[in-house]
Write an enzyme that holds these catalytic residues in place. Structure first.
Site, short mmCIF file in Angstrom:
data_model
loop_
_atom_site.label_atom_id
_atom_site.label_comp_id
_atom_site.label_asym_id
_atom_site.label_seq_id
_atom_site.Cartn_x
_atom_site.Cartn_y
_atom_site.Cartn_z
N ARG A 44 44.94 19.02 -4.43
CA ARG A 44 44.14 17.83 -4.10
C ARG A 44 44.72 16.61 -4.84
NH1 ARG A 44 40.85 22.18 -3.88
NH2 ARG A 44 38.96 22.18 -2.60
N HIS A 96 40.89 15.60 -8.29
CA HIS A 96 40.04 16.79 -8.40
C HIS A 96 40.82 18.08 -8.11
CE1 HIS A 96 36.18 14.51 -8.59
NE2 HIS A 96 36.83 13.63 -7.86
N ARG A 152 35.04 6.30 1.82
CA ARG A 152 35.07 7.75 1.57
C ARG A 152 34.88 8.51 2.89
NH1 ARG A 152 30.98 9.83 -2.76
NH2 ARG A 152 32.42 11.57 -2.91
N ARG A 179 31.74 23.33 -5.92
CA ARG A 179 33.02 23.28 -6.64
C ARG A 179 32.95 22.18 -7.70
NH1 ARG A 179 38.02 20.66 -6.38
NH2 ARG A 179 39.78 21.91 -7.11
N PHE A 222 40.78 2.49 -4.11
CA PHE A 222 40.88 3.86 -4.64
C PHE A 222 42.32 4.27 -4.93
CE2 PHE A 222 40.53 8.58 -4.25
CZ PHE A 222 39.66 8.79 -5.30
N ASN A 226 29.65 13.42 -8.66
CA ASN A 226 30.29 13.53 -9.97
C ASN A 226 29.24 13.76 -11.04
OD1 ASN A 226 32.94 13.14 -9.12
ND2 ASN A 226 32.94 10.94 -9.51
FE1 HDD Z 1 36.40 11.50 -3.98
C1 HDD Z 1 37.80 14.57 -3.76
C2 HDD Z 1 33.76 12.79 -5.72
C3 HDD Z 1 35.22 8.32 -4.53
C4 HDD Z 1 38.74 10.28 -1.90
N1 HDD Z 1 35.88 13.31 -4.61
C5 HDD Z 1 36.60 14.47 -4.42
C6 HDD Z 1 35.90 15.57 -5.03
C7 HDD Z 1 34.78 15.07 -5.58
C8 HDD Z 1 34.76 13.65 -5.31
C9 HDD Z 1 33.72 15.84 -6.34
C10 HDD Z 1 36.39 17.01 -5.05
C11 HDD Z 1 35.83 17.81 -3.92
C12 HDD Z 1 36.31 19.23 -4.02
O1 HDD Z 1 35.93 19.89 -4.99
O2 HDD Z 1 37.05 19.65 -3.14
N2 HDD Z 1 34.85 10.70 -5.00
C13 HDD Z 1 33.82 11.41 -5.55
C14 HDD Z 1 32.78 10.50 -5.95
C15 HDD Z 1 33.19 9.25 -5.64
C16 HDD Z 1 34.48 9.37 -5.02
C17 HDD Z 1 31.47 10.90 -6.59
C18 HDD Z 1 32.48 7.94 -5.82
C19 HDD Z 1 31.25 7.77 -5.46
N3 HDD Z 1 36.90 9.63 -3.37
C20 HDD Z 1 36.28 8.46 -3.67
C21 HDD Z 1 36.87 7.38 -2.92
C22 HDD Z 1 37.86 7.94 -2.15
C23 HDD Z 1 37.86 9.35 -2.45
C24 HDD Z 1 36.44 5.93 -2.98
C25 HDD Z 1 38.78 7.29 -1.16
C26 HDD Z 1 38.44 6.33 -0.37
N4 HDD Z 1 38.03 12.27 -3.07
C27 HDD Z 1 38.83 11.59 -2.22
C28 HDD Z 1 39.89 12.45 -1.56
C29 HDD Z 1 39.57 13.86 -2.17
C30 HDD Z 1 38.41 13.57 -3.08
C31 HDD Z 1 41.27 11.94 -1.69
C32 HDD Z 1 40.72 14.60 -2.81
C33 HDD Z 1 40.67 16.00 -2.29
C34 HDD Z 1 39.65 15.96 -1.25
O3 HDD Z 1 39.14 14.72 -1.15
O4 HDD Z 1 39.33 16.89 -0.54
O5 HDD Z 1 39.74 12.44 -0.19
#
Ligand code: HDD
Length: 666
Positions: free
Chosen positions: A67, A70, A353, A107, A156, A143
């Site tokens: 990932r 995370h 998101r 997770r 981001f 989170n």
């Molecule tokens: Fe995110 C993963 C939580 C903002 C883009 N995010 C990811 C995971 C968590 C969060 C818990 C891990 C999920 C797992 O265990 O597979 N993220 C948050 C929270 C945010 C947040 C609480 C703010 C409120 N995230 C955020 C933004 C973006 C992303 C603003 C992009 C626009 N997040 C991602 C991602 C991930 C991710 C790149 C990486 C791996 C995945 O999604 O599956 O899409």
């Protein structure tokens, strides 16, 4: 224990403990699996060796991209039960029916580190929950910190580039203690509030089981009548919110990089199922503008004293995964996975998101059919006209794959909203198209100051220490200075203390936030404290009084406290087996130590374990027998949490439950 999701997963589970003929992937039984086919016993390997090629090719492709954030995570299965129907606010069936238990998969993760990084680093923690509901999967992707670094998703990639190891040397791993992060902090002051949280004890949770979870973004709940409430989601751990201390976290990061996953795995394995209550904060549509912050701004909390958290249900994690790759690694979450009755707000972070999570799986899970991977599949039927693609597992029979079709009565059919079909909330929007930030998002310091105001003295000290460590690690002087200058806009005293420690100029401008508000809920000092599942290291020797030790262990067990016997070598003490030694474990792995007996002279690892427990403010019990040995350490008798034990542990347990004795003078 078997719910609908468990049953579904079972159909895909291969029990590798059962006898089976070893075959190729084509089912061909193999007579030999150790040697490749060669031209003569000492000759070169032949290309025709299909078994060698298949085995090697599969191995060569075993890894998938980690990932982007995370990457380091650990998961478990469980169930969610609702205390009281929430139909007044939402038509989501899993929040209406108290008789039903909804299967979940959770997770937990760190944010910054790579897949193999230590788990006790200073960072936010992911807390992502997938509810397998009868109306489809609902993902609460949160989170352990209720606010985020940035306000608009377009930043981001910038944030993550600044947080991750620096690109020219890929240093440091899994932490923000470096120039690019603190440069980002100073240049993008919206990150100030969340940084206060990550620098606090919340940035180093003791266990996944002892952290809160927050949905962070503002969502909507929609009821049957189509009425909307703004909502924020909370998970409250029933063991309370507990953290490590920084020195301890750093030691564990070296001694046991799997500290958090091991804790979760072992607790579930033993039947000590971790539990969290689900809470909601609600704001009526008409109250949207009643607050002195914008309720769509993800860098803001809704103070619990103003918007109370209503507890509506409980989640219990009760089953470890069978295979980490198949389940924990392949699970995918998305805030866009909602069910009727839960909808989005215009929070600009959430809006972005909604795109990113599906997009990233196309690379990570290799194509558009990741919803068919068992851990991701809904437990309700799913059907549409999407077809083909990499890793397609379904065989779609029939002539049509388009909507509207006449040949197949336009199946699959849509479902009217009144009968369970999803339709977006009918929000009226009238606006000019702009690339801009709302002025209502511009106050970056009041809530950062409120957070500081709300901390107890020890928590505040930890925060100051953390800022000094992290900013102190920067190599560029102007980055240090800018970071301190930004802190000065929160609190002058904090900026002064940090400036002195990191060698920056003490800012002179009088620009600190004048916010005086305190929100008690932000401090963890008065969190729930229970003996349940705390752990104690009992120090013994070959000469210890086995009967007395047995009686201590019984008392610990009666109080649901876990223990391990530790001595300078593995041995038997009566019929007790001592498996851990000072070579294999350290006091950092325990909540308290009970020095019943130690061998003399006091060896360095034993002394180190005792002194570490002391400076980590843990409860230290000691018997009269070891009193003189204790005098050779930094432990001071009479200080809080330093307990002389006699024949029972009553006093010791009363101290242990406190977990940390912050008043102890070191
Ligand atoms: Fe995110 C993963 C939580 C903002 C883009 N995010 C990811 C995971 C968590 C969060 C818990 C891990 C999920 C797992 O265990 O597979 N993220 C948050 C929270 C945010 C947040 C609480 C703010 C409120 N995230 C955020 C933004 C973006 C992303 C603003 C992009 C626009 N997040 C991602 C991602 C991930 C991710 C790149 C990486 C791996 C995945 O999604 O599956 O899409």
């Amino acid at each position: 224990m078997s719910n609908e999701k468990d049953k579904q997963l079972k159909a895909h589970t291969v029990d590798t403990t059962q006898p089976a003929a070893l075959t190729t992937n084509q089912g061909l039984k193999m007579a030999e699996d150790e040697f490749s086919v060669k031209a003569g016993e000492r000759g070169p390997t032949l290309l025709e060796d299909f078994h060698f090629r298949e085995k090697m090719t599969h191995f060569d492709h075993e890894r998938i991209p980690e990932r982007i954030v995370h990457a380091r995570g650990y998961g478990a299965h469980g169930e969610f039960e609702l205390y009281e129907s929430q139909e007044k606010y939402t038509k989501a069936k899993f929040l209406n029916d108290t008789s039903k238990k909804t299967p979940v998969f959770v997770r937990f993760s760190t944010v910054q580190g790579s897949k193999g990084s230590p788990e006790t680093v200073r960072d936010g923690r992911g807390f992502a929950t997938k509810f397998y509901t009868e109306e489809g999967n609902y993902d609460l992707v949160g989170n352990n910190i209720p606010v985020f670094f940035i306000q608009d998703a377009i930043k981001f990639p910038d944030l993550v580039h600044a947080i991750k190891p620096e690109p020219h040397n890929e240093i440091p791993q899994a932490g923000t203690a470096h120039d690019t992060y603190w440069d980002f902090f100073a240049q993008n002051p919206e990150s100030t509030h969340m940084t206060m949280w990550t620098m606090s004890d919340r940035g180093i949770p003791k266990s996944f089981r002892t952290m809160e979870g927050f949905g962070v973004n503002t969502f909507r709940l929609i009821n049957k009548q189509g009425q909307s409430h703004f909502v924020k989601f909370h998970w409250k751990p029933l063991l309370g919110t507990h953290s490590l201390v920084w020195d301890e976290a750093q030691i564990i990061a070296g001694k046991n990089i799997d500290f958090n996953r091991e804790d979760l795995y072992e607790a579930i394995d033993k039947g000590d199922f971790p539990e969290w209550e689900l809470g909601i904060q609600l704001i009526k549509e008409e109250d949207e503008f009643k607050f002195d912050f914008d309720i769509l701004d993800p860098t803001k909390v809704w103070p619990e004293e103003d918007v109370p958290v209503q507890i509506i249900g409980k989640m219990t994690l009760n089953r470890n995964v069978d295979n980490v790759f198949a389940e924990t690694e392949q699970v995918m979450f998305s805030p866009a996975h909602v069910v009727p009755g839960i909808d989005f707000s215009n929070d600009p972070l959430l809006q972005g998101r909604l795109f990113s999570y599906t997009d990233t799986q196309l690379l990570r899970l290799g194509g558009p059919n990741f919803h068919q991977i068992p851990i991701n599949a809904p437990i309700c039927p799913f059907a549409n006209n999407q077809r083909d693609g990499l890793h397609q597992h379904q065989i779609h029979k029939g002539m049509t794959s388009y909507h509207n079709n006449g040949i197949n009565n336009n199946e699959p059919h849509t479902t009217p909203a009144g009968e369970g079909g999803f339709e977006p909330y009918h929000e009226r929007i009238e606006a000019h198209k702009v690339r801009a930030r709302s002025d209502s998002f511009l106050d970056h310091y009041s809530q950062a100051k409120m957070f500081l105001n709300s901390l107890s003295q020890p928590e505040r000290q930890h925060l100051t220490d953390a800022f000094s460590f992290e900013i102190g690690k920067c190599k560029l002087d102007f980055v240090k200075q800018n970071a301190v200058n930004n802190l000065n806009k929160v609190d002058k005293k904090l900026a002064e203390e940090v400036a002195l420690r990191v060698g920056a100029e003490v800012p002179t401008a009088d620009e600190e936030s004048k916010e005086t508000k305190v929100s008690k809920a932000l401090s963890t000092l008065d969190t729930i404290k229970k003996l349940d599942t705390l752990s104690v290291a009992v120090f013994v020797t070959a000469d210890s009084d086995a009967k007395q030790i047995k009686s201590y262990l019984k008392e610990l067990a009666t109080n649901k406290v876990n223990y391990k016997l530790i001595a300078d070598r593995a041995m038997k003490l009566g019929d007790l087996k001592v498996t851990e030694t000072f070579d294999t474990v350290h006091s950092t792995s325990f909540d308290g130590i009970l020095v019943a007996d130690v061998a003399e002279p006091l060896m360095p690892p034993v002394k180190d374990s005792i002194e570490a427990a002391n400076r980590h403010y843990k409860t230290i019990g000691y018997t009269q027998k070891v009193q003189s040995v204790l005098a050779q350490t930094a432990v001071k008798e009479g200080e809080p949490g330093i307990v002389l034990v006699g024949s029972d542990l009553k006093d010791y347990l009363n101290n242990l439950v406190e977990q940390r004795h912050w008043a102890r003078k070191l």
